[in-house]
Design an enzyme around this catalytic site. Structure first.
Site, PDB file in Angstrom:
ATOM      1  N   GLU A   1      -1.658  -8.721 -13.747  1.00  0.00           N
ATOM      2  CA  GLU A   1      -2.208  -8.234 -14.915  1.00  0.00           C
ATOM      3  C   GLU A   1      -1.622  -7.374 -15.952  1.00  0.00           C
ATOM      4  O   GLU A   1      -1.495  -7.535 -17.040  1.00  0.00           O
ATOM      5  CB  GLU A   1      -3.555  -7.745 -14.633  1.00  0.00           C
ATOM      6  CG  GLU A   1      -4.587  -7.186 -15.605  1.00  0.00           C
ATOM      7  CD  GLU A   1      -5.758  -6.512 -15.120  1.00  0.00           C
ATOM      8  OE1 GLU A   1      -6.267  -6.955 -14.031  1.00  0.00           O
ATOM      9  OE2 GLU A   1      -6.202  -5.915 -15.534  1.00  0.00           O
ATOM     10  N   ASP A   2      -0.815  -6.486 -15.224  1.00  0.00           N
ATOM     11  CA  ASP A   2      -0.129  -5.515 -16.472  1.00  0.00           C
ATOM     12  C   ASP A   2       1.420  -5.589 -16.572  1.00  0.00           C
ATOM     13  O   ASP A   2       1.914  -4.649 -17.163  1.00  0.00           O
ATOM     14  CB  ASP A   2      -0.428  -3.939 -15.481  1.00  0.00           C
ATOM     15  CG  ASP A   2      -1.869  -3.585 -15.568  1.00  0.00           C
ATOM     16  OD1 ASP A   2      -2.723  -4.376 -16.360  1.00  0.00           O
ATOM     17  OD2 ASP A   2      -2.117  -2.784 -15.049  1.00  0.00           O
TER      18      ASP A   2
END
Ligand code: MN
Length: 752
Positions: free
Chosen positions: A95-96
């Protein structure tokens, strides 16, 4: 130069910190790891550490400490194994950071990739009506293939809550609302009692800080006295139990959580003093699985030799476990000094499952199978699967709301005519039961026979009822069925049946309208339907068409419609009011209100740090904020612009949890003379006809205007609702204090 130097020192410190956290994680793994697991955990750690290298948490810590801590929670507090550790370490990577799911798949294989994918939030957050809800549906879907997804999600949420202090306040309330409406009930359903309790306590601390600290302080003050009492209570028991059962016995005092005390005070309308002496102890026995039930009942016999039991409080969750797998024997006895003590009796195995839920359940799975020992977790997962499948692509918020009703509730146990047991949520009706058998049975349910007596389908089930459904093939689901079914399965099936019916009805209505428009004006339905629907006062064209089919619309009004200018002329007489969507209803409806415009200078509220005048804001009438109250801004779905709510507004948890992206930070600006409406509730002893006069005099004496005042009394008691016009919370508190000082007043509170 200096800057570089200090950065280096910081780097060094970070490295030491990270290494220590990682070593600590390895240390807490219970069994010695095999070579492959050891290698995978190391690789996951290294990959995550590298990927998150440049990131820091809000607290300033290196980001990687978060996934390490989440992994530790998975092991120590939930009882998960090496695969979960690998996934927890990687849970924020896709996600990051730059790392892709494909790379994870290549390095760690199919299973890990599947779990990490389930933990990765949806990409297109902004396209969706309610990202939080959709996010949860995704988690739930993945959970069906691997339950570790939701368990790791719990650990992630727990760590974020434990470190929530470094977040901005308005974000804290968002997270708290979402946690108490989604994660806490889910934790309850998964049997993660300890985590659920911690969720609730942290959320309470954020949403009602004063009340939280008040209870915490009172608990600390009474701690010693309570501990002494428990000690006196358990002394004779410990010895007798050890002698008679010949097994290891632990007796522990069970502190009540701050949340549960707060909840009791609120729902039962009692004071702290009335409940703090409700003592609770737990007796935990170390016995082999095959003797569990017998030994627990023997322990019950020993306890009741010393203390008198209260028979109606006896609950046998050992023979009939709760739907979330909870097993234990509960009772209440009369302890020394005439005080009630709640007693739980269970084995070490039951205790571990009760505290840690799902994961612990797996550990013991297969050890033994008692009669009736159906797999409760499998049952629950099947239920979730069923719900998700049946709503299809329908909207996620609905799924969520339906699931919530299942998640929150306790249960009732009933039987089919053949003696098969069915577990339904508490408050379920005969119709819920019919739907639990089969959706066709539910849809055609006409009546039921309960313990051989004919009852209506809205009959509320009681434990032990035996139920037979009477069907009728001409029966159809009706709108009012939704008023008395509570299980998500029944709700979903009824809704989709109604929707289908409505669609057919609307098609008919559309045809009717089409013919009329053609005859009268020679104009098409398509371009005019929305305008006409609105004109007649309907939410949308679908409802408008249905109403036409049901002959609820006066079609003669169509004559005054002029097709030429695309503009509709007014129908003679009153126009039907257009109902508003999404506007929370005022929590209290009996305040007769003279209209009063808020006279706040508009710049006095700052929304997202900007002057409120940039937004067409107004104050929500459900909670009537007063200058000084903690507030937030909410962008409404209709044309009413931005509404300012109190953070303690009864509608806040719902708005925050489901429409998180519509919430903005709001603060009060500098003090300016302004008028706010605030409602307070006064109760007390009816001291005669002078009461109203005395109250109004006292308030007017403070220079505060009363907008409305209604008082009701019964049996020497009175209850007054006063609506005040105040400048700020300071003035409001003055009024409350002034009223409290009357001898005849028992309680004064602000109405939410
Ligand atoms: Mn995370």
């Amino acid at each position: 130069m200096t800057q570089e130097y200090s950065a280096e020192i910081e780097d060094g410190r970070d490295t030491a910190l990270i290494q220590r956290a990682y070593r600590n994680l390895l240390k807490c793994m219970p069994a010695p790891l095999n070579k492959e697991d050891k290698h995978n955990i190391r690789a996951a750690f290294e990959l995550a550490a590298k990927a998150h290298q440049q990131q820091r948490r809000k607290s300033g810590e290196p980001y990687i400490l978060h996934p390490i801590e989440v992994a530790r929670i998975c092991v120590e507090e939930i009882g998960l194994g090496p695969t979960a550790v690998v996934c927890a370490l990687l849970h924020d990577v896709v996600e990051d950071t730059e790392v892709t799911l494909k790379e994870i798949h290549a390095q760690f294989g199919e299973r890990v990739a599947l779990i990490v994918d389930g933990l990765t939030k949806l990409d297109s957050l902004h396209d969706s009506e309610s990202p939080q809800a959709e996010n949860l549906t995704k988690v739930l879907r993945t959970m069906l293939s691997d339950v570790r997804v939701v368990l790791i999600k719990m650990a992630d949420r727990l760590h974020n809550l434990r470190t929530i202090k470094s977040m901005a306040h308005h974000k804290q309330i968002k997270i708290a609302a979402e946690t108490s409406s989604i994660y806490a009930p889910l934790a309850h359903r998964l049997g993660l009692y300890k985590i659920k309790t911690e969720f609730q306590d942290i959320c309470l601390k954020i949403s009602h800080p004063d009340e939280y600290h008040d209870i915490a302080e009172k608990l600390a003050q009474t701690k010693r006295a309570r501990e002494q009492y428990i000690e006196t209570f358990k002394q004779p028991l410990q010895k007798a139990l050890e002698e008679q059962l010949g097994s290891g016995v632990r007796i522990i005092g069970r502190p009540k959580s701050i949340y549960s005390i707060w909840n009791k005070i609120r729902t039962k309308q009692v004071d702290f003093e009335d409940i703090y002496d409700l003592f609770a102890i737990r007796i935990i026995l170390d016995v082999p699985p095959e003797r569990e039930k017998m030994i627990c009942w023997q322990a019950y016999a020993v306890v009741t030799d010393f203390y008198t039991p209260i028979p109606e409080r006896l609950k046998d969750w050992i023979t009939n476990p709760k739907a979330n797998g909870y097993t234990s024997l509960h009772t209440s006895v009369m302890g020394p000094q005439g005080r009630y003590v709640e007693v739980q009796i269970r084995t070490e195995r039951m205790d571990e499952i009760a505290e840690r839920g799902f994961a612990a359940h797996w550990k013991y799975k297969g050890i033994r199978r008692m009669r009736n020992d159906t797999d409760v977790f499998d049952n629950w997962l099947n239920q979730v699967r069923d719900t998700l499948e049946n709503v299809g692509a329908a909207n996620a918020v609905e799924v969520l709301i339906n699931l919530q009703s299942d998640l929150f509730s306790d249960e009732v146990h009933v039987f089919t005519p053949k003696g098969e047991m069915r577990i339904l949520p508490e408050g379920a009706t005969a119709l819920d039961f019919a739907f639990s058998i089969h959706s066709d049975v539910g849809c055609t349910c006409r009546a039921v026979r309960v313990n051989n007596r004919i009852e209506r389908i809205s009959y509320v089930l009681k434990n032990g009822d035996q139920i037979q459904v009477i069907t009728d093939k001409n029966q159809r689901p009706a709108e009012d069925w939704l008023n008395f079914v509570i299980s998500s399965k029944a709700r979903n099936r009824i809704r989709s049946a109604l929707k289908e019916e409505k669609r057919q009805l609307a098609a008919l209505g559309r045809e009717i309208l089409e013919r009329k428009l053609n005859n009268m004006h020679k104009c098409p339905v398509e371009e005019n339907a929305d305008m006409l629907a609105k004109w007649y006062g309907y939410h949308n064209r679908l409802e408008f068409f249905s109403a036409i089919a049901l002959e609820q619309v006066d079609m003669s009004g169509l004559k005054s419609f002029r097709p030429d200018g695309q503009r509709l002329v007014e129908i003679e007489g009153e126009k039907a009011p257009i109902p508003h969507e999404n506007e929370p209803k005022p929590a209290d409806g009996n305040l007769p209100a003279k209209p009063l415009k808020h006279q706040v200078n508009k710049a006095d509220v700052f929304i997202n740090g900007e002057p409120g005048t940039y937004y067409a804001y107004s104050f929500a009438t459900c909670c009537n904020p007063v200058q000084g109250d903690p507030i937030f801004a909410y962008v409404t779905a209709n044309k009413e612009g931005v509404k300012i709510h109190r953070t303690t507004c009864p509608n806040a948890p719902f708005l925050l949890a489901n429409y998180e992206y519509r919430v903005m930070k709001a603060e009060w600006g500098a003090t300016v003379k302004a008028d706010f409406i605030a409602a307070i509730l006064v109760t007390g002893i009816d001291a005669g006809p002078g009461v109203i006069q005395q109250i109004t005099d006292r308030i007017s004496g403070l220079g505060i205007n009363i907008r409305s005042f209604s008082i009701t009394g019964e049996g020497g008691y009175f209850e007054g609702r006063i609506s005040l016009v105040v400048a700020n919370t300071h003035q409001l508190n003055q009024a409350i204090l002034a009223l409290k000082s009357f001898k005849f007043v028992a309680n004064v509170s602000r109405m939410e």
